[in-house]
Motif scaffolding. Structure first.
Motif, PDB file in Angstrom:
ATOM      1  N   GLN A   1       0.835  -1.201   0.000  1.00  0.00           N
ATOM      2  CA  GLN A   1       0.000   0.000   0.000  1.00  0.00           C
ATOM      3  C   GLN A   1       0.874   1.257   0.000  1.00  0.00           C
ATOM      4  O   GLN A   1       0.553   2.246  -0.648  1.00  0.00           O
ATOM      5  N   MET A   2       2.009   1.202   0.716  1.00  0.00           N
ATOM      6  CA  MET A   2       2.931   2.337   0.761  1.00  0.00           C
ATOM      7  C   MET A   2       3.511   2.607  -0.628  1.00  0.00           C
ATOM      8  O   MET A   2       3.661   3.762  -1.029  1.00  0.00           O
ATOM      9  N   GLU A   3       3.819   1.557  -1.369  1.00  0.00           N
ATOM     10  CA  GLU A   3       4.316   1.736  -2.733  1.00  0.00           C
ATOM     11  C   GLU A   3       3.282   2.450  -3.594  1.00  0.00           C
ATOM     12  O   GLU A   3       3.613   3.367  -4.348  1.00  0.00           O
ATOM     13  N   PHE A   4       2.017   2.027  -3.476  1.00  0.00           N
ATOM     14  CA  PHE A   4       0.951   2.686  -4.238  1.00  0.00           C
ATOM     15  C   PHE A   4       0.825   4.151  -3.826  1.00  0.00           C
ATOM     16  O   PHE A   4       0.739   5.037  -4.677  1.00  0.00           O
ATOM     17  N   ALA A   5       0.804   4.400  -2.527  1.00  0.00           N
ATOM     18  CA  ALA A   5       0.599   5.754  -2.017  1.00  0.00           C
ATOM     19  C   ALA A   5       1.711   6.687  -2.490  1.00  0.00           C
ATOM     20  O   ALA A   5       1.442   7.806  -2.938  1.00  0.00           O
ATOM     21  N   GLN A   6       2.946   6.222  -2.408  1.00  0.00           N
ATOM     22  CA  GLN A   6       4.062   7.067  -2.834  1.00  0.00           C
ATOM     23  C   GLN A   6       4.046   7.305  -4.342  1.00  0.00           C
ATOM     24  O   GLN A   6       4.373   8.394  -4.801  1.00  0.00           O
ATOM     25  N   ARG A   7       3.637   6.300  -5.092  1.00  0.00           N
ATOM     26  CA  ARG A   7       3.526   6.470  -6.542  1.00  0.00           C
ATOM     27  C   ARG A   7       2.448   7.506  -6.866  1.00  0.00           C
ATOM     28  O   ARG A   7       2.638   8.368  -7.731  1.00  0.00           O
ATOM     29  N   TYR A   8       1.294   7.422  -6.179  1.00  0.00           N
ATOM     30  CA  TYR A   8       0.230   8.411  -6.400  1.00  0.00           C
ATOM     31  C   TYR A   8       0.716   9.815  -6.053  1.00  0.00           C
ATOM     32  O   TYR A   8       0.404  10.780  -6.746  1.00  0.00           O
ATOM     33  N   LEU A   9       1.470   9.918  -4.968  1.00  0.00           N
ATOM     34  CA  LEU A   9       1.977  11.217  -4.549  1.00  0.00           C
ATOM     35  C   LEU A   9       2.927  11.788  -5.604  1.00  0.00           C
ATOM     36  O   LEU A   9       2.838  12.971  -5.953  1.00  0.00           O
ATOM     37  N   LEU A  10       3.805  10.946  -6.128  1.00  0.00           N
ATOM     38  CA  LEU A  10       4.725  11.394  -7.178  1.00  0.00           C
ATOM     39  C   LEU A  10       3.998  11.770  -8.461  1.00  0.00           C
ATOM     40  O   LEU A  10       4.404  12.695  -9.165  1.00  0.00           O
ATOM     41  N   ASP A  11       2.909  11.060  -8.753  1.00  0.00           N
ATOM     42  CA  ASP A  11       2.114  11.337  -9.952  1.00  0.00           C
ATOM     43  C   ASP A  11       1.155  12.504  -9.754  1.00  0.00           C
ATOM     44  O   ASP A  11       0.359  12.817 -10.637  1.00  0.00           O
ATOM     45  N   GLU A  12       1.190  13.114  -8.574  1.00  0.00           N
ATOM     46  CA  GLU A  12       0.322  14.236  -8.207  1.00  0.00           C
ATOM     47  C   GLU A  12      -1.158  13.857  -8.243  1.00  0.00           C
ATOM     48  O   GLU A  12      -2.015  14.699  -8.497  1.00  0.00           O
ATOM     49  N   ASP A  13      -1.438  12.593  -7.989  1.00  0.00           N
ATOM     50  CA  ASP A  13      -2.819  12.114  -7.862  1.00  0.00           C
ATOM     51  C   ASP A  13      -3.127  12.106  -6.360  1.00  0.00           C
ATOM     52  O   ASP A  13      -3.126  11.064  -5.707  1.00  0.00           O
ATOM     53  N   TYR A  14      -3.392  13.309  -5.836  1.00  0.00           N
ATOM     54  CA  TYR A  14      -3.463  13.492  -4.391  1.00  0.00           C
ATOM     55  C   TYR A  14      -4.669  12.804  -3.767  1.00  0.00           C
ATOM     56  O   TYR A  14      -4.588  12.329  -2.631  1.00  0.00           O
ATOM     57  N   LYS A  15      -5.762  12.732  -4.485  1.00  0.00           N
ATOM     58  CA  LYS A  15      -6.956  12.074  -3.947  1.00  0.00           C
ATOM     59  C   LYS A  15      -6.668  10.594  -3.671  1.00  0.00           C
ATOM     60  O   LYS A  15      -6.996  10.081  -2.597  1.00  0.00           O
ATOM     61  N   ARG A  16      -6.048   9.920  -4.625  1.00  0.00           N
ATOM     62  CA  ARG A  16      -5.704   8.509  -4.430  1.00  0.00           C
ATOM     63  C   ARG A  16      -4.600   8.340  -3.395  1.00  0.00           C
ATOM     64  O   ARG A  16      -4.597   7.380  -2.631  1.00  0.00           O
ATOM     65  N   ALA A  17      -3.658   9.268  -3.370  1.00  0.00           N
ATOM     66  CA  ALA A  17      -2.574   9.200  -2.385  1.00  0.00           C
ATOM     67  C   ALA A  17      -3.147   9.308  -0.977  1.00  0.00           C
ATOM     68  O   ALA A  17      -2.770   8.535  -0.082  1.00  0.00           O
ATOM     69  N   ILE A  18      -4.074  10.229  -0.779  1.00  0.00           N
ATOM     70  CA  ILE A  18      -4.697  10.399   0.534  1.00  0.00           C
ATOM     71  C   ILE A  18      -5.424   9.122   0.934  1.00  0.00           C
ATOM     72  O   ILE A  18      -5.305   8.651   2.068  1.00  0.00           O
ATOM     73  N   ALA A  19      -6.176   8.537   0.004  1.00  0.00           N
ATOM     74  CA  ALA A  19      -6.904   7.294   0.305  1.00  0.00           C
ATOM     75  C   ALA A  19      -5.943   6.166   0.649  1.00  0.00           C
ATOM     76  O   ALA A  19      -6.175   5.393   1.595  1.00  0.00           O
ATOM     77  N   ALA A  20      -4.838   6.056  -0.082  1.00  0.00           N
ATOM     78  CA  ALA A  20      -3.876   4.979   0.168  1.00  0.00           C
ATOM     79  C   ALA A  20      -3.176   5.174   1.514  1.00  0.00           C
ATOM     80  O   ALA A  20      -3.040   4.220   2.293  1.00  0.00           O
ATOM     81  N   PHE A  21      -2.747   6.389   1.816  1.00  0.00           N
ATOM     82  CA  PHE A  21      -2.117   6.648   3.111  1.00  0.00           C
ATOM     83  C   PHE A  21      -3.106   6.420   4.252  1.00  0.00           C
ATOM     84  O   PHE A  21      -2.736   5.927   5.315  1.00  0.00           O
ATOM     85  N   ASP A  22      -4.357   6.773   4.023  1.00  0.00           N
ATOM     86  CA  ASP A  22      -5.389   6.558   5.036  1.00  0.00           C
ATOM     87  C   ASP A  22      -5.558   5.060   5.327  1.00  0.00           C
ATOM     88  O   ASP A  22      -5.702   4.653   6.493  1.00  0.00           O
ATOM     89  N   ARG A  23      -5.529   4.229   4.285  1.00  0.00           N
ATOM     90  CA  ARG A  23      -5.622   2.778   4.489  1.00  0.00           C
ATOM     91  C   ARG A  23      -4.424   2.255   5.284  1.00  0.00           C
ATOM     92  O   ARG A  23      -4.564   1.379   6.128  1.00  0.00           O
ATOM     93  N   ILE A  24      -3.249   2.810   5.021  1.00  0.00           N
ATOM     94  CA  ILE A  24      -2.059   2.402   5.766  1.00  0.00           C
ATOM     95  C   ILE A  24      -2.233   2.740   7.247  1.00  0.00           C
ATOM     96  O   ILE A  24      -1.928   1.920   8.120  1.00  0.00           O
ATOM     97  N   ILE A  25      -2.724   3.931   7.532  1.00  0.00           N
ATOM     98  CA  ILE A  25      -2.926   4.346   8.927  1.00  0.00           C
ATOM     99  C   ILE A  25      -3.957   3.445   9.608  1.00  0.00           C
ATOM    100  O   ILE A  25      -3.815   3.113  10.791  1.00  0.00           O
TER     101      ILE A  25
END
Length: 180
Positions: free
Chosen positions: A39-63
């Protein structure tokens, strides 16, 4: 022992080994540490791709899976900050400081202090802009200040000869004062 029995035992042993490997793989891929890492790999990839909505959702799942994950709190805060939601950024980091134990909370606090300072600067700038806008407001005209004037009367267009303050004025059909 006959050859058929030896082959049968070898096949059973091979099947047993395959089943054991299968069970180990299932346990490995279903472990929470592997899920968090994936999930961290996905979240960081979304963050790098500036897909902040998906990054937030992925980081939220990690938490949700690991409430002590420092990287997740910092990552979700960065995603919120990039969307301009600094208030939410500060809230998430404050939650991280409360939930994470040990030296990890120190790392979150350092990031929290940075975003609090940025938020304070923005609020100070907005307050200064508001004061400037208020200072630049035009002074009300005499008609606006006149307390006897009714709101309906302000919308009436004067036409023809009008007496105001003892003087006679002529207004054309558009309500413009005619001079000369």
């Amino acid at each position: 022992m006959s050859i058929k029995k030896k082959i049968f035992i070898a096949v059973l042993a091979a099947e047993g080994v395959m089943i054991a490997v299968f069970i180990v793989l299932i346990c490995y891929f279903s472990s929470s540490a592997v899920k968090v890492n994936r999930q961290m790999e996905f979240a960081q990839r979304y963050l790098l791709d500036e897909d902040y909505k998906r990054a937030i959702a992925a980081f939220d799942r990690i938490i949700e899976m690991d409430s002590d994950n420092v990287e997740a709190y910092i990552g979700i805060a960065e995603a919120y900050a990039e969307t301009g939601a600094l208030e939410m950024t500060v809230e998430i980091l404050e939650e991280g400081v409360r939930r994470v134990r040990g030296s990890g909370s120190d790392e979150i606090e350092a990031v929290l202090d940075r975003y609090k300072e940025e938020l304070a600067q923005i609020e100070a700038s907005q307050e200064a802009d508001s004061e400037l806008a208020e200072a630049l407001q035009p002074e009300p005209t005499e008609a606006e200040v006149d307390s006897d004037m009714q709101p309906e009367a302000a919308a009436v267009v004067n036409t023809g000869f009008i007496t105001q303050d003892g003087d006679v004025y002529y207004y054309d059909q558009l309500g413009s004062l005619v001079v000369g």
